[in-house]
Design a protein around this motif. Structure first.
Motif, mmCIF file in Angstrom:
data_model
loop_
_atom_site.group_PDB
_atom_site.id
_atom_site.type_symbol
_atom_site.label_atom_id
_atom_site.label_comp_id
_atom_site.label_asym_id
_atom_site.label_seq_id
_atom_site.Cartn_x
_atom_site.Cartn_y
_atom_site.Cartn_z
ATOM 1 N N PRO A 6 -10.390 -1.174 -26.360
ATOM 2 C CA PRO A 6 -10.796 -0.072 -25.476
ATOM 3 C C PRO A 6 -12.187 -0.320 -24.916
ATOM 4 O O PRO A 6 -13.051 -0.874 -25.583
ATOM 5 N N GLU A 10 -13.203 4.449 -22.664
ATOM 6 C CA GLU A 10 -11.940 4.719 -23.355
ATOM 7 C C GLU A 10 -12.201 5.100 -24.811
ATOM 8 O O GLU A 10 -11.547 5.987 -25.356
ATOM 9 N N MET A 50 -5.439 4.378 -19.753
ATOM 10 C CA MET A 50 -5.237 4.293 -21.201
ATOM 11 C C MET A 50 -3.762 4.470 -21.545
ATOM 12 O O MET A 50 -3.247 3.816 -22.453
ATOM 13 N N LEU A 55 -2.802 2.983 -25.167
ATOM 14 C CA LEU A 55 -3.810 3.550 -26.061
ATOM 15 C C LEU A 55 -3.547 5.025 -26.343
ATOM 16 O O LEU A 55 -3.941 5.545 -27.389
#
Length: 123
Positions: A6, A10, A50, A55
């Motif tokens: 990330p 993020e 994301m 994620l």
């Protein structure tokens, strides 16, 4: 997810989702505004990216999309810490700990916890 990478932005969003469990873009954006000047559309775009990266998950069944972290906090921290130890401290955990304790003031409670952890490692 083998390669958790990330970005800083993020990671800020993941921290919020780890704490809240799940949240809308608006919820995340309001938390981000407490610490920095962030545009709503920027937050939305980052969260969409994301989602594409895996994620976060997105529940689109309601009018307001709800996001949830798909990567564990512990695994992400472990991965990022491992990279930092390798890249910044030349693989030395000892250097990392000495730098962390030398730069920051740990509470008596935290120091006791660290000592207990080290004692258990030595056993």
């Amino acid at each position: 997810m083998a390669h958790i990478r990330p970005t800083e932005s993020e990671l800020e969003i993941l921290q919020i989702l780890w704490e809240k469990g799940e949240a809308s873009v608006r919820d995340v954006h309001e938390v981000l505004l407490k610490n920095k000047d962030a545009g709503y559309t920027t937050t939305l775009k980052i969260m969409q990216i994301m989602h594409e990266k895996g994620l976060v998950s997105r529940d689109s069944s309601a009018r307001t999309h709800i996001y949830r972290a798909m990567v564990s906090q512990e695994l992400t921290q472990r991965h990022l810490l491992g990279k930092m130890i390798d890249n910044v401290f030349n693989g030395s955990v000892g250097r990392l700990i000495m730098q962390a304790l030398g730069s920051n003031t740990a509470s008596a409670e935290e120091l006791a916890e660290i000592k207990k952890y080290l004692d258990n490692l030595e056993k």
